[in-house]
Design an enzyme around this catalytic site. Structure first.
Site, PDB file in Angstrom:
ATOM      1  N   ASP A   1      96.038  28.910 -28.032  1.00  0.00           N
ATOM      2  CA  ASP A   1      95.566  29.287 -29.365  1.00  0.00           C
ATOM      3  C   ASP A   1      94.056  29.128 -29.468  1.00  0.00           C
ATOM      4  O   ASP A   1      93.402  29.860 -30.204  1.00  0.00           O
ATOM      5  CB  ASP A   1      96.279  28.446 -30.425  1.00  0.00           C
ATOM      6  CG  ASP A   1      97.782  28.688 -30.405  1.00  0.00           C
ATOM      7  OD1 ASP A   1      98.193  29.840 -30.633  1.00  0.00           O
ATOM      8  OD2 ASP A   1      98.534  27.737 -30.145  1.00  0.00           O
ATOM      9  N   ASP A  53     100.085  30.345 -18.795  1.00  0.00           N
ATOM     10  CA  ASP A  53     100.435  30.243 -20.210  1.00  0.00           C
ATOM     11  C   ASP A  53      99.243  30.674 -21.059  1.00  0.00           C
ATOM     12  O   ASP A  53      98.107  30.733 -20.575  1.00  0.00           O
ATOM     13  CB  ASP A  53     100.815  28.791 -20.541  1.00  0.00           C
ATOM     14  CG  ASP A  53     101.725  28.674 -21.752  1.00  0.00           C
ATOM     15  OD1 ASP A  53     101.868  29.667 -22.494  1.00  0.00           O
ATOM     16  OD2 ASP A  53     102.294  27.585 -21.953  1.00  0.00           O
ATOM     17  N   GLU A  73     105.942  23.271 -23.012  1.00  0.00           N
ATOM     18  CA  GLU A  73     104.780  23.821 -22.320  1.00  0.00           C
ATOM     19  C   GLU A  73     104.009  22.728 -21.596  1.00  0.00           C
ATOM     20  O   GLU A  73     103.572  22.903 -20.454  1.00  0.00           O
ATOM     21  CB  GLU A  73     103.867  24.542 -23.319  1.00  0.00           C
ATOM     22  CG  GLU A  73     104.422  25.866 -23.807  1.00  0.00           C
ATOM     23  CD  GLU A  73     103.580  26.486 -24.909  1.00  0.00           C
ATOM     24  OE1 GLU A  73     103.613  27.712 -25.035  1.00  0.00           O
ATOM     25  OE2 GLU A  73     102.904  25.737 -25.643  1.00  0.00           O
ATOM     26  N   THR A 118     104.759  30.584 -23.036  1.00  0.00           N
ATOM     27  CA  THR A 118     105.338  31.149 -24.253  1.00  0.00           C
ATOM     28  C   THR A 118     104.230  31.730 -25.121  1.00  0.00           C
ATOM     29  O   THR A 118     103.121  31.201 -25.164  1.00  0.00           O
ATOM     30  CB  THR A 118     106.092  30.056 -25.026  1.00  0.00           C
ATOM     31  OG1 THR A 118     107.198  29.609 -24.235  1.00  0.00           O
ATOM     32  CG2 THR A 118     106.614  30.579 -26.361  1.00  0.00           C
ATOM     33  N   GLY A 119     104.539  32.809 -25.816  1.00  0.00           N
ATOM     34  CA  GLY A 119     103.574  33.413 -26.726  1.00  0.00           C
ATOM     35  C   GLY A 119     103.296  34.856 -26.379  1.00  0.00           C
ATOM     36  O   GLY A 119     103.783  35.391 -25.378  1.00  0.00           O
ATOM     37  N   SER A 120     102.477  35.503 -27.205  1.00  0.00           N
ATOM     38  CA  SER A 120     102.262  36.939 -27.076  1.00  0.00           C
ATOM     39  C   SER A 120     101.538  37.322 -25.784  1.00  0.00           C
ATOM     40  O   SER A 120     101.823  38.368 -25.197  1.00  0.00           O
ATOM     41  CB  SER A 120     101.471  37.457 -28.283  1.00  0.00           C
ATOM     42  OG  SER A 120     100.221  36.791 -28.398  1.00  0.00           O
ATOM     43  N   THR A 121     100.595  36.496 -25.320  1.00  0.00           N
ATOM     44  CA  THR A 121      99.892  36.816 -24.083  1.00  0.00           C
ATOM     45  C   THR A 121     100.757  36.492 -22.872  1.00  0.00           C
ATOM     46  O   THR A 121     100.834  37.281 -21.919  1.00  0.00           O
ATOM     47  CB  THR A 121      98.555  36.049 -23.997  1.00  0.00           C
ATOM     48  OG1 THR A 121      97.828  36.253 -25.217  1.00  0.00           O
ATOM     49  CG2 THR A 121      97.717  36.548 -22.832  1.00  0.00           C
ATOM     50  N   LYS A 174      90.096  33.746 -28.441  1.00  0.00           N
ATOM     51  CA  LYS A 174      90.598  32.381 -28.286  1.00  0.00           C
ATOM     52  C   LYS A 174      89.548  31.421 -27.731  1.00  0.00           C
ATOM     53  O   LYS A 174      89.746  30.199 -27.775  1.00  0.00           O
ATOM     54  CB  LYS A 174      91.830  32.373 -27.375  1.00  0.00           C
ATOM     55  CG  LYS A 174      92.970  33.270 -27.826  1.00  0.00           C
ATOM     56  CD  LYS A 174      93.471  32.895 -29.197  1.00  0.00           C
ATOM     57  CE  LYS A 174      94.782  33.596 -29.541  1.00  0.00           C
ATOM     58  NZ  LYS A 174      94.671  35.061 -29.593  1.00  0.00           N
ATOM     59  N   LYS A 198      97.311  24.324 -28.146  1.00  0.00           N
ATOM     60  CA  LYS A 198      98.495  25.141 -27.929  1.00  0.00           C
ATOM     61  C   LYS A 198      99.580  24.712 -28.911  1.00  0.00           C
ATOM     62  O   LYS A 198      99.495  23.649 -29.515  1.00  0.00           O
ATOM     63  CB  LYS A 198      99.005  24.994 -26.490  1.00  0.00           C
ATOM     64  CG  LYS A 198      98.089  25.644 -25.459  1.00  0.00           C
ATOM     65  CD  LYS A 198      98.597  25.485 -24.038  1.00  0.00           C
ATOM     66  CE  LYS A 198     100.033  25.905 -23.841  1.00  0.00           C
ATOM     67  NZ  LYS A 198     100.300  27.307 -24.279  1.00  0.00           N
TER      68      LYS A 198
END
Length: 231
Positions: free
Chosen positions: A86, A83, A105, A28-31, A123, A96
């Site tokens: 952060d 995944d 996750e 999950t997330g932008s990447t 990151k 994360k």
């Protein structure tokens, strides 16, 4: 490359590790969103895989891209999870949960033979903690849980502020599992493993965003290209 292009480059490299017949965990997330899109392109081109999403947002993306989905009840063992993170610290320790999906996750990553982290260069850090540490808690007994979290952290380092994550309209942010999140502003975490153990022992803490000993590989993209870090 700008940051978005770096994320795309890391996701593109990660797709190279996907093989026919694999059971994938989708982060999950932008990447991770870039990775899901790229896997969808390969599925439409004939790639035979099945996947478990780590959030309702990722589920919606995967369905839109035509990726066949399953659950950990039906498929309890996965080959690999890809995944984002952060923060990525020494030894592939991670923070994360910025997107609020840390519990799912971690469950999906733990069910996988391998976890690959994809991220842009920003990151990668020398010491975890500049990014606030998400701690997912049960809404019941919030005040007592927050106090216990403060004490657990204080036994190892300065606790710092422990604000409850809120939505733009001021309400408590609610995870897919119906929980709340405290974002611990620690500044630095000198002993991630010790802090992970301390937080896990607090009643009311459903999960925390420290991933220690879980990721085996990080694919990090920067202005000068992509590098791979392995543990």
């Amino acid at each position: 490359m700008n940051v978005e292009a770096q994320k795309r480059a890391a996701a593109t490299r990660a797709v190279e590790f996907v093989r026919p017949g694999m059971r994938l965990g989708l982060g999950t997330g932008s990447t991770a969103k870039h990775f899901v899109e790229l896997v969808g392109e390969r599925v439409r081109a004939g790639l035979d895989i099945i996947a478990v999403p780590t959030s309702e947002a990722t589920r919606a993306d995967a369905e839109r891209y035509g990726i066949p989905l399953t659950t950990l009840d039906e498929t309890p063992e996965l080959d690999v999870t890809v995944d984002g993170a952060d923060e990525i610290g020494p030894g592939l320790t991670l923070i994360k949960g910025g997107g609020g999906a840390l519990l799912r996750e971690k469950i999906v990553a733990a069910a996988s033979g391998r976890m690959i982290v994809i991220a842009d260069e920003s990151k990668a850090v020398e010491t975890l903690g500049r990014f606030p540490l998400p701690i997912e808690i049960a809404p019941f007994g919030y005040g007592a849980t927050e106090k216990a979290i403060h004490s657990a952290i204080a036994g190892l380092q300065s606790p710092g502020p422990l604000p409850l994550r809120r939505t733009k309209d001021g309400h408590a942010f609610v995870t897919d599992g119906g929980h709340w999140i405290i974002d611990a502003a620690l500044g630095r975490i000198d002993d991630p493993a010790a802090l992970a153990r301390a937080l896990a022992a607090v009643p009311g803490v459903m999960e925390h965003g420290l991933f220690v000993g879980i990721a085996q590989m990080a694919i990090v993209a920067g202005p000068d290209g992509v590098r791979i870090v392995e543990r």
